[in-house]
Design an enzyme around this catalytic site. Sequence first.
Site: not given
Ligand code: 5GP
Length: 138
Positions: A88, A32, A103, A101, A95
């Site tokens: 999420n 991440d 984590h 995805h 999300q």
């Molecule tokens: P969510 O909040 O949707 O469960 O998690 C999205 C996650 O993706 C966040 O922890 C954020 O830091 C990560 N993230 C968003 N864009 C990118 C990206 O372009 N590359 C990587 N490696 N992580 C990303």
Amino acid sequence: MRDESCIFCKIANGEIPSATVYEDEDFRVILDLGPASKGHALILPKNHFKDVCGLDQETAGKVLTLGAKIGTAMKKSLGCTGFNLVQNNGESAGQTVFHFHMHVIPRYEGGPAMVGWTPGKADPDELAATAEQIKGAL
Ligand code: 5GP
Ligand code: ZN
């Protein structure tokens, strides 16, 4: 099953570079960009699913197994003593990227509190009524 406008589709399929810790036919596991702790990883299916509700049974089955595999490798390699699998679904649930995805968040002794909530109170009648509401929609 790709969405051309989805950044995680591009990352999962190798069109955008990422720090990849694992790859197979169905998944890429990347670090991440905004890690909650050292080693925070994301399990990305190569196919596009908006959230857990879109996952087919086979992919869903593989995700937890892969989460356990990655978490175990983190414990061996990074010195964490536990890990959280967090997933999420929907904006209200936090999300931010609408490509499914999971984590995998390594947890270290003495590290900060994460992934918690303040327990509320509910009486048995309320729990029973709520259970009926959910059951009615299954
Ligand atoms: P969510 O909040 O949707 O469960 O998690 C999205 C996650 O993706 C966040 O922890 C954020 O830091 C990560 N993230 C968003 N864009 C990118 C990206 O372009 N590359 C990587 N490696 N992580 C990303
Ligand atoms: Zn996607």
